[in-house]
Design an enzyme around this catalytic site. Structure first.
Site, PDB file in Angstrom:
ATOM      1  N   HIS A 101      -5.812 -96.142 -21.325  1.00 57.89           N
ATOM      2  CA  HIS A 101      -6.509 -94.894 -21.997  1.00 57.89           C
ATOM      3  C   HIS A 101      -6.229 -94.772 -23.521  1.00 57.89           C
ATOM      4  CE1 HIS A 101      -3.206 -92.738 -20.673  1.00 57.89           C
ATOM      5  NE2 HIS A 101      -3.350 -92.627 -21.429  1.00 57.89           N
ATOM      6  N   HIS A 103      -6.170 -93.084 -27.187  1.00 55.36           N
ATOM      7  CA  HIS A 103      -6.153 -91.721 -27.475  1.00 55.36           C
ATOM      8  C   HIS A 103      -7.050 -91.357 -28.494  1.00 55.36           C
ATOM      9  CE1 HIS A 103      -3.009 -89.142 -25.313  1.00 55.36           C
ATOM     10  NE2 HIS A 103      -2.718 -90.415 -24.733  1.00 55.36           N
TER      11      HIS A 103
END
Ligand code: 5GP
Ligand code: ZN
Length: 138
Positions: A101, A103
């Site tokens: 992922h 951010h």
């Protein structure tokens, strides 16, 4: 951690509610439940890979190609001065959720986020040795 017990896989499959920011066939973007600034967004590939270095380059490129559009919308909506894009890889780097992922963290001047950037200077000769060691591992 397999995909069965991965919270982000469940989100990608629509089995867990998210504050959705963007989605398409390849990625899902949603608000982080524990933001470090308002609008803190996570961008994930729908497919489960743990880290940048085990994600197939084509998919990684597809995820990266969405970051600008999503980050632009985040900072416009938050009226922020800038943003950090951060990807923690491995426990030592602070990765808690083992599904790749990115951010997107909206930033404002003087907000105090990431107060310390622990930069130091290499001794003479060390940068060349390190760069060579990295090249040998490519
Ligand atoms: P990491 O430390 O792995 O880079 O960051 C994982 C991020 O996922 C954290 O910032 C954390 O707040 C966020 N997160 C963990 N569980 C959930 C969840 O169930 N929902 C949402 N929206 N974010 C989560
Ligand atoms: Zn997953």
């Amino acid at each position: 951690m397999g995909t069965d017990d991965c919270i982000f896989c469940k989100m990608a499959a629509g089995q867990v509610p998210v504050a959705k920011v963007y989605e398409d066939d390849t990625v899902l973007a949603f608000l982080d439940i524990g933001p470090i600034s308002d609008g803190h967004t996570l961008v994930i590939p729908r497919q489960h890979f743990e880290r940048i270095d085990d994600c197939p380059p084509k998919l990684l490129g597809e995820v990266a190609s969405r970051l600008g559009k999503i980050a632009g919308a985040v900072v416009a909506a938050m009226k922020s001065d800038g943003y950090n894009v951060l990807c923690n890889n491995g426990q030592a780097a602070g990765q808690l959720v083992k599904h790749l992922h990115f951010h997107i963290i909206p930033r404002n001047a003087g907000d105090g986020v990431f107060k310390r950037w622990p930069a130091y200077k290499y001794p003479q000769g060390k940068p060349e040795a390190i760069a060579e060691a990295i090249r040998k591992n490519l």
